[in-house]
Scaffold this motif. Structure first.
Motif, PDB file in Angstrom:
ATOM      1  N   LEU A  53       0.826  -1.206   0.000  1.00 56.01           N
ATOM      2  CA  LEU A  53       0.000   0.000   0.000  1.00 56.01           C
ATOM      3  C   LEU A  53       0.861   1.258   0.000  1.00 56.01           C
ATOM      4  O   LEU A  53       0.551   2.231  -0.706  1.00 56.01           O
ATOM      5  N   GLY A  54       1.941   1.226   0.760  1.00 55.04           N
ATOM      6  CA  GLY A  54       2.846   2.369   0.774  1.00 55.04           C
ATOM      7  C   GLY A  54       3.462   2.616  -0.590  1.00 55.04           C
ATOM      8  O   GLY A  54       3.614   3.769  -1.019  1.00 55.04           O
ATOM      9  N   GLY A  55       3.813   1.535  -1.288  1.00 56.73           N
ATOM     10  CA  GLY A  55       4.365   1.680  -2.632  1.00 56.73           C
ATOM     11  C   GLY A  55       3.369   2.291  -3.604  1.00 56.73           C
ATOM     12  O   GLY A  55       3.722   3.160  -4.416  1.00 56.73           O
ATOM     13  N   LEU A  56       2.111   1.847  -3.511  1.00 58.87           N
ATOM     14  CA  LEU A  56       1.084   2.407  -4.398  1.00 58.87           C
ATOM     15  C   LEU A  56       0.853   3.890  -4.117  1.00 58.87           C
ATOM     16  O   LEU A  56       0.714   4.703  -5.043  1.00 58.87           O
ATOM     17  N   ILE A  57       0.817   4.262  -2.835  1.00 62.45           N
ATOM     18  CA  ILE A  57       0.575   5.664  -2.487  1.00 62.45           C
ATOM     19  C   ILE A  57       1.756   6.529  -2.909  1.00 62.45           C
ATOM     20  O   ILE A  57       1.587   7.684  -3.324  1.00 62.45           O
ATOM     21  N   PHE A  58       2.976   5.987  -2.817  1.00 60.16           N
ATOM     22  CA  PHE A  58       4.149   6.728  -3.266  1.00 60.16           C
ATOM     23  C   PHE A  58       4.065   7.031  -4.760  1.00 60.16           C
ATOM     24  O   PHE A  58       4.391   8.141  -5.200  1.00 60.16           O
ATOM     25  N   LEU A  59       3.603   6.054  -5.535  1.00 59.98           N
ATOM     26  CA  LEU A  59       3.486   6.254  -6.977  1.00 59.98           C
ATOM     27  C   LEU A  59       2.284   7.123  -7.330  1.00 59.98           C
ATOM     28  O   LEU A  59       2.357   7.964  -8.231  1.00 59.98           O
ATOM     29  N   PHE A  60       1.174   6.897  -6.602  1.00 63.36           N
ATOM     30  CA  PHE A  60      -0.074   7.599  -6.924  1.00 63.36           C
ATOM     31  C   PHE A  60      -0.656   8.181  -5.636  1.00 63.36           C
ATOM     32  O   PHE A  60      -1.543   7.585  -5.018  1.00 63.36           O
ATOM     33  N   PRO A  61      -0.199   9.351  -5.219  1.00 62.79           N
ATOM     34  CA  PRO A  61      -0.642   9.961  -3.953  1.00 62.79           C
ATOM     35  C   PRO A  61      -2.148  10.141  -3.810  1.00 62.79           C
ATOM     36  O   PRO A  61      -2.648  10.105  -2.675  1.00 62.79           O
ATOM     37  N   PRO A  62      -2.942  10.337  -4.885  1.00 56.97           N
ATOM     38  CA  PRO A  62      -4.391  10.469  -4.687  1.00 56.97           C
ATOM     39  C   PRO A  62      -5.049   9.246  -4.049  1.00 56.97           C
ATOM     40  O   PRO A  62      -6.205   9.322  -3.606  1.00 56.97           O
ATOM     41  N   LEU A  63      -4.334   8.117  -3.985  1.00 55.37           N
ATOM     42  CA  LEU A  63      -4.886   6.923  -3.346  1.00 55.37           C
ATOM     43  C   LEU A  63      -4.954   7.059  -1.836  1.00 55.37           C
ATOM     44  O   LEU A  63      -5.655   6.295  -1.165  1.00 55.37           O
ATOM     45  N   TYR A  64      -4.237   8.028  -1.285  1.00 50.39           N
ATOM     46  CA  TYR A  64      -4.164   8.162   0.168  1.00 50.39           C
ATOM     47  C   TYR A  64      -5.518   8.575   0.742  1.00 50.39           C
ATOM     48  O   TYR A  64      -6.183   9.471   0.240  1.00 50.39           O
TER      49      TYR A  64
END
Length: 369
Positions: A53-64
């Motif tokens: 999840l941290g990797g996805l948020i790093f790539l795509f911050p709107p997921l936070y």
């Protein structure tokens, strides 16, 4: 307000949100099934899930976060370019719209993945909010791509609202909820007709590919029929073998009328199965059938049961369900029907009273659970 020349694009958005809803439902349950393979690995799930999840948020911050304040509000305000803030895509500036669209597309496709990882790793989350965010991104992406063609200018904010409603209607299988909820939280009451069009298309097409919503699909896989009629469900639980009444006195085809009169005198029932020596059901004989013959004493030794018996209105098999038995009793206007095994051997009678009494008992027991 909306204009008539945008109606064809509403009709196109509906199927798009439907297919995207199918993708979200299947992806969510694929991850759910994947996580269930390791029921005991709790801290490992948290560790792996948190890292992913941290990797996805790093790539795509709107997921936070839940995404409404970080994504939906920006799109509704017409500030879509702010989605790139704090992301790797921000280094390319706001001038290149294709980087923005790439971020929107990736965020839209991975929102359900992020939600699935969160839930699978033991966190709090659900598909309701994710459907709204992903739907808003879907509607914006569609409108912006159409606008880039230069053929027509679509109001992107309208399509953000319609995308939210379309995906929510498809994922949750609740088109009316989607219409009124989205109209309420966005203030888009002027879009009622487009909302109805998009949600109807989305719901009907999604249901064609996924008969159950994201919430009911798992229950269905566990054997729970969420659409079952409650009465039929209770009847299907009844075991026909336990409903068979065996206190009906059988008589032989060769029994004389005089012997039958003696049976009548000691019987509690007015219907008698006619059974051969091998146990096969040959017919039935009821008191009403022979009422006039009973007083013909001259023929007590000459008339046999085989001459008086009649075929039953219907026969039940031991493999039949109680629901079928009750339906057959209703159709034949009978209070009792004989039951035979697959070989035709007589087992007893099933009465409407027994079925209804057992049904009532099941109903009471269910209410006490």
């Amino acid at each position: 307000s909306w204009v008539l020349n945008t109606v064809p694009f509403y009709a196109i958005l509906g199927p798009i949100t439907a297919l995207f809803s199918v993708y979200m439902i299947r992806t969510y349950h694929w991850f759910d099934h994947f996580v269930e393979r390791w029921p005991g690995l709790r801290w490992q799930k948290v560790l792996v899930g948190g890292a992913a999840l941290g990797g996805l948020i790093f790539l795509f911050p709107p997921l936070y976060g839940e995404g409404y304040s970080t994504v939906v509000e920006k799109l509704l305000a017409g500030h879509a370019q702010d989605l790139t803030d704090g992301s790797l895509f921000s280094v390319y500036g706001d001038d290149n719209v294709w980087w923005l669209l790439l971020l929107v597309f990736c965020t839209m496709m991975t929102k359900v993945v992020a939600t699935s990882i969160t839930v699978g790793a033991g966190g709090n989350g659900g598909m309701f909010g994710s459907s709204l965010v992903a739907g808003a991104l879907c509607g914006f992406l569609f409108a912006r791509l159409v606008n880039l063609t230069g053929l027509v200018v679509l109001p992107e904010v309208h399509f953000v609202v319609l995308g939210m409603a379309g995906v929510l209607a498809g994922v949750v299988h609740a088109p009316l909820t989607a219409i009124f909820l989205i109209a309420e939280i966005t203030g888009g009451y002027a879009l009622f007709v487009p909302l109805m069009l998009v949600t109807s298309f989305s719901y009907l097409i999604t249901k064609r590919f996924e008969p159950y919503s994201v919430y009911t699909r798992k229950l269905t896989l566990k054997g729970v029929d969420v659409y079952a009629n409650r009465d039929r469900d209770l009847l299907s639980r009844l075991d026909l073998h336990r409903l068979i009444d065996t206190d009906y006195l059988p008589v032989r085809p060769g029994t004389t009328l005089g012997e039958l009169v003696e049976v009548f005198r000691h019987a509690r029932r007015n219907v008698f199965p006619v059974v051969s020596k091998s146990g096969q059901l040959r017919g039935i004989i009821a008191l009403d059938m022979v009422r006039n013959t009973l007083f013909d004493g001259a023929h007590y030794t000459t008339i046999k049961v085989r001459e008086l018996m009649q075929p039953p209105p219907a026969r039940l098999k031991s493999t039949d369900r109680a629901e079928h038995a009750l339906d057959l009793l209703e159709r034949t206007n009978s209070t009792a029907l004989p039951v035979v095994d697959p070989d035709g051997t007589y087992l007893g009678f099933v009465t409407k009273a027994n079925i209804l009494a057992r049904y009532r008992r099941e109903l009471i027991e269910e209410g006490q659970v």
